[in-house]
Design a protein around this motif. Structure first.
Motif, PDB file in Angstrom:
ATOM      1  N   GLN A 239      34.016  55.252  96.643  1.00 18.63           N
ATOM      2  CA  GLN A 239      32.771  55.663  95.997  1.00 18.63           C
ATOM      3  C   GLN A 239      31.867  56.308  97.042  1.00 18.63           C
ATOM      4  N   ALA A 240      31.390  57.498  96.780  1.00 20.74           N
ATOM      5  CA  ALA A 240      30.434  58.142  97.686  1.00 20.74           C
ATOM      6  C   ALA A 240      29.051  57.579  97.341  1.00 20.74           C
ATOM      7  N   THR A 241      28.582  56.661  98.173  1.00 20.54           N
ATOM      8  CA  THR A 241      27.316  55.976  97.878  1.00 20.54           C
ATOM      9  C   THR A 241      26.127  56.616  98.590  1.00 20.54           C
ATOM     10  N   ALA A 242      26.396  57.645  99.387  1.00 19.97           N
ATOM     11  CA  ALA A 242      25.304  58.295 100.138  1.00 19.97           C
ATOM     12  C   ALA A 242      25.029  59.682  99.557  1.00 19.97           C
ATOM     13  N   ASP A 243      23.816  60.153  99.789  1.00 22.29           N
ATOM     14  CA  ASP A 243      23.415  61.484  99.321  1.00 22.29           C
ATOM     15  C   ASP A 243      24.215  62.566 100.054  1.00 22.29           C
ATOM     16  N   ASP A 244      24.685  63.557  99.278  1.00 16.66           N
ATOM     17  CA  ASP A 244      25.416  64.664  99.910  1.00 16.66           C
ATOM     18  C   ASP A 244      24.654  65.986  99.809  1.00 16.66           C
ATOM     19  N   ALA A 245      23.458  65.942  99.240  1.00 19.43           N
ATOM     20  CA  ALA A 245      22.590  67.134  99.221  1.00 19.43           C
ATOM     21  C   ALA A 245      21.147  66.673  99.141  1.00 19.43           C
ATOM     22  N   ALA A 246      20.265  67.442  99.773  1.00 18.62           N
ATOM     23  CA  ALA A 246      18.838  67.107  99.733  1.00 18.62           C
ATOM     24  C   ALA A 246      18.021  68.390  99.694  1.00 18.62           C
ATOM     25  N   TYR A 247      17.053  68.401  98.807  1.00 20.04           N
ATOM     26  CA  TYR A 247      16.211  69.583  98.607  1.00 20.04           C
ATOM     27  C   TYR A 247      14.800  69.162  99.008  1.00 20.04           C
ATOM     28  N   GLY A 248      14.310  69.693 100.120  1.00 20.43           N
ATOM     29  CA  GLY A 248      13.069  69.154 100.674  1.00 20.43           C
ATOM     30  C   GLY A 248      11.967  70.187 100.839  1.00 20.43           C
ATOM     31  N   VAL A 249      10.734  69.733 100.644  1.00 20.42           N
ATOM     32  CA  VAL A 249       9.551  70.561 100.924  1.00 20.42           C
ATOM     33  C   VAL A 249       8.691  69.796 101.930  1.00 20.42           C
ATOM     34  N   PHE A 250       8.363  70.468 103.031  1.00 24.37           N
ATOM     35  CA  PHE A 250       7.607  69.819 104.104  1.00 24.37           C
ATOM     36  C   PHE A 250       6.323  70.618 104.324  1.00 24.37           C
ATOM     37  N   GLU A 251       5.176  69.933 104.343  1.00 29.10           N
ATOM     38  CA  GLU A 251       3.927  70.636 104.654  1.00 29.10           C
ATOM     39  C   GLU A 251       3.577  70.356 106.102  1.00 29.10           C
ATOM     40  N   LEU A 252       3.290  71.427 106.833  1.00 32.39           N
ATOM     41  CA  LEU A 252       3.057  71.311 108.266  1.00 32.39           C
ATOM     42  C   LEU A 252       1.589  71.535 108.585  1.00 32.39           C
ATOM     43  N   GLU A 253       1.203  71.100 109.764  1.00 32.03           N
ATOM     44  CA  GLU A 253      -0.188  71.312 110.167  1.00 32.03           C
ATOM     45  C   GLU A 253      -0.470  72.814 110.163  1.00 32.03           C
ATOM     46  N   GLY A 254      -1.669  73.179 109.781  1.00 34.77           N
ATOM     47  CA  GLY A 254      -2.024  74.590 109.725  1.00 34.77           C
ATOM     48  C   GLY A 254      -1.621  75.226 108.402  1.00 34.77           C
ATOM     49  N   GLY A 255      -1.089  74.421 107.487  1.00 37.33           N
ATOM     50  CA  GLY A 255      -0.807  74.939 106.141  1.00 37.33           C
ATOM     51  C   GLY A 255       0.540  75.620 105.967  1.00 37.33           C
ATOM     52  N   VAL A 256       1.392  75.596 106.977  1.00 33.10           N
ATOM     53  CA  VAL A 256       2.720  76.214 106.835  1.00 33.10           C
ATOM     54  C   VAL A 256       3.555  75.362 105.860  1.00 33.10           C
ATOM     55  N   ILE A 257       4.223  76.028 104.910  1.00 31.23           N
ATOM     56  CA  ILE A 257       5.093  75.308 103.967  1.00 31.23           C
ATOM     57  C   ILE A 257       6.541  75.566 104.369  1.00 31.23           C
ATOM     58  N   ALA A 258       7.272  74.489 104.620  1.00 30.27           N
ATOM     59  CA  ALA A 258       8.692  74.620 104.946  1.00 30.27           C
ATOM     60  C   ALA A 258       9.506  74.012 103.815  1.00 30.27           C
ATOM     61  N   GLN A 259      10.540  74.736 103.461  1.00 30.10           N
ATOM     62  CA  GLN A 259      11.371  74.280 102.344  1.00 30.10           C
ATOM     63  C   GLN A 259      12.803  74.375 102.831  1.00 30.10           C
ATOM     64  N   ILE A 260      13.503  73.227 102.901  1.00 31.38           N
ATOM     65  CA  ILE A 260      14.851  73.254 103.489  1.00 31.38           C
ATOM     66  C   ILE A 260      15.846  72.572 102.556  1.00 31.38           C
ATOM     67  N   ASN A 261      16.891  73.296 102.226  1.00 30.23           N
ATOM     68  CA  ASN A 261      18.000  72.728 101.465  1.00 30.23           C
ATOM     69  C   ASN A 261      19.080  72.313 102.441  1.00 30.23           C
ATOM     70  N   SER A 262      19.603  71.102 102.268  1.00 26.85           N
ATOM     71  CA  SER A 262      20.699  70.618 103.110  1.00 26.85           C
ATOM     72  C   SER A 262      21.808  70.206 102.148  1.00 26.85           C
ATOM     73  N   SER A 263      23.009  70.692 102.358  1.00 34.99           N
ATOM     74  CA  SER A 263      24.041  70.367 101.374  1.00 34.99           C
ATOM     75  C   SER A 263      25.451  70.446 101.941  1.00 34.99           C
ATOM     76  N   TRP A 264      26.253  69.463 101.547  1.00 36.07           N
ATOM     77  CA  TRP A 264      27.695  69.518 101.819  1.00 36.07           C
ATOM     78  C   TRP A 264      28.440  69.868 100.540  1.00 36.07           C
TER      79      TRP A 264
END
Ligand SMILES: NC(=O)C1=CN([C@@H]2O[C@H](COP(=O)(O)OP(=O)(O)OC[C@H]3O[C@@H](n4cnc5c(N)ncnc54)[C@H](OP(=O)(O)O)[C@@H]3O)[C@@H](O)[C@H]2O)C=CC1
Ligand SMILES: O=C1CO[C@H](CO)[C@@H](O)[C@@H]1O
Length: 381
Positions: A239-264
């Motif tokens: 059973q694959a019990t761990a996440d194999d993809a993550a879709y993330g939005v990160f707000e950084l100091e100074g208002g920069v928006i980072a959006q990173i997809n991580s996927s196997w």
């Protein structure tokens, strides 16, 4: 100019990272080039002491590279005063116990990421190392990728104007293991064994974002297990019990928006296995592992939306390659050399356990965000 040798206990060298990047491409490569050069011109060679749980595997590696020292007895390796540094590239779940032991033995510690499975444990490692007065460092190899070094060069040169956003796309298809063997170890897909793409990749994204763009102030993430069962190295279905993809939005100091997809669980339709697009008021860049392309505001085309007409513009042709302008060495090796200098002559080494703990914290908060379905502020550690 004198040459001296220090012992380095290397735990986890029977694994992918420990063997290829740390033993072969870093420690042995450093010795082949004559050692690490210190500021006074003296050189330091590294005597690897291989540690692991399989005597047979260690003996094979030792024989292949004519390495005299290997053992399954970590305590014995740590008891030797000639061994100044302890390095850990074991599976993540085995890290904390061994690192604490090495700190207790007074070794300077260098470790793979993530330094622990929880922020609390990662912080405890940082505190234990500080209390004992030992130097500590975590692998942050992506900072030394040619593509990201070029991106840093663009940032430092003011190319972007005000940076607005970062879009990261990381991943590739990791085979399920049934009709084609999986190309990553199965523990990565079991939560109970320290697996999961958030714990694996958010620490990387944390130091990349923090070092290039600014502090991460909040995270929203959705972590999923797209493939619920896989087949392991022995051909057994699990059973694959761990996440194999993550879709993330990160707000950084100074208002920069980072959006990173991580996927196997994504098939690659890009030039490199990881790419970051950075858009700024004055220009944009797309950086991968090795390459980086830019488009300046003065050379930005003006697309007009008209789905009635076939697309004639070749948008990718409007980008310009950033030249190398230097030789790029292996990033793992560069960091090893920096850590040895940090240990022996107190040279700066910003990638310490405290920064490693901030990376684990981001992974933990990312998982919490996903579980609770909300954006979470990242408190300063
Ligand atoms: N910086 C980077 O780019 C990357 C970092 N990593 C990190 O490196 C670490 C190792 O990953 P990777 O090399 O892919 O993993 P591997 O599965 O290839 O290697 C794991 C190593 O840990 C040992 N090990 C396995 N299970 C245990 C256990 N229960 N107790 C003690 N030791 C154990 C293995 O020994 P044995 O051979 O005896 O099984 C092996 O030496 C992870 O923490 C991962 O997050 C991973 C990939 C990339
Ligand atoms: O750091 C990493 C870089 O990418 C690898 C490929 O999926 C991961 O295994 C990893 O942990």
């Amino acid at each position: 100019m004198s040459v001296r040798t220090i012992g380095v206990v290397m735990n986890g060298v029977t694994g992918r990272m420990g063997y290829r990047q740390h033993l072969v491409r870093s420690v042995l490569a450093i010795n082949e080039q004559g050692g690490v050069t210190l500021s006074d011109g003296d050189r330091v060679k590294l005597r690897p002491v291989l540690v692991g749980r399989s005597a047979g595997k260690l003996a094979d590696i030792a024989a292949r590279h004519a390495i005299p020292d290997f053992t399954t007895d970590l305590d014995a390796a740590l008891a030797d005063d000639d061994n100044l540094i302890y390095f850990d590239a074991q599976v993540t779940s085995a890290r904390v116990k061994a690192v604490l032991k090495a700190i207790e033995a007074g070794k300077h510690i260098y470790a793979e990421k993530p330094t622990a499975e929880s922020a609390q444990e990662a912080l405890a490692l940082a505190e234990a190392a500080t209390a004992k007065g030992v130097k500590n460092g975590v692998v942050q190899d992506k900072l030394f990728l040619p593509g990201l070094l070029k991106l840093k060069r663009l940032i430092d040169g003011g190319f972007f104007g005000r940076i607005l956003s970062v879009r990261g796309e990381f991943g590739y298809w990791v085979f399920e293991g049934d009709w084609q063997e999986a190309q990553r170890p199965s523990w990565n897909y079991r939560g109970e064994d320290g697996g999961g793409i958030v714990l694996d990749m958010f620490p990387h994204w944390h130091y990349v974002l923090e070092n290039l763009f600014g502090r991460v102030e909040s995270v929203y993430a959705r972590a999923v297990t797209h493939i619920p069962s896989r087949v392991d190295e022995q051909g057994v279905t699990y059973q694959a019990t761990a996440d194999d993809a993550a879709y993330g939005v990160f707000e950084l100091e100074g208002g920069v928006i980072a959006q990173i997809n991580s996927s196997w669980t994504v098939r690659v339709n890009r030039d490199e296995l990881v790419e970051f697009q950075v858009d700024g008021t004055h220009g944009s860049a797309v950086a991968g592992l090795r390459n980086c392309r830019v488009q300046h505001r003065s050379a930005t085309p003006k697309p007009v939306w008209n789905p009635d007409l076939p697309v004639t513009a070749r948008f990718r042709d409007d980008w310009q390659e950033v030249p190398d302008n230097m030789e790029f060495d292996n990033g793992f090796k560069i960091q090893w050399e920096a850590f040895v200098r940090h240990v022996l002559e107190d040279a700066p080494f910003p990638n310490d356990f405290a920064s490693g703990a901030r990376g684990v914290q981001l992974a933990e908060l990312g998982l919490r965000s996903s579980a609770e379905g909300r954006r979470i502020e990242v408190p300063q550690l």
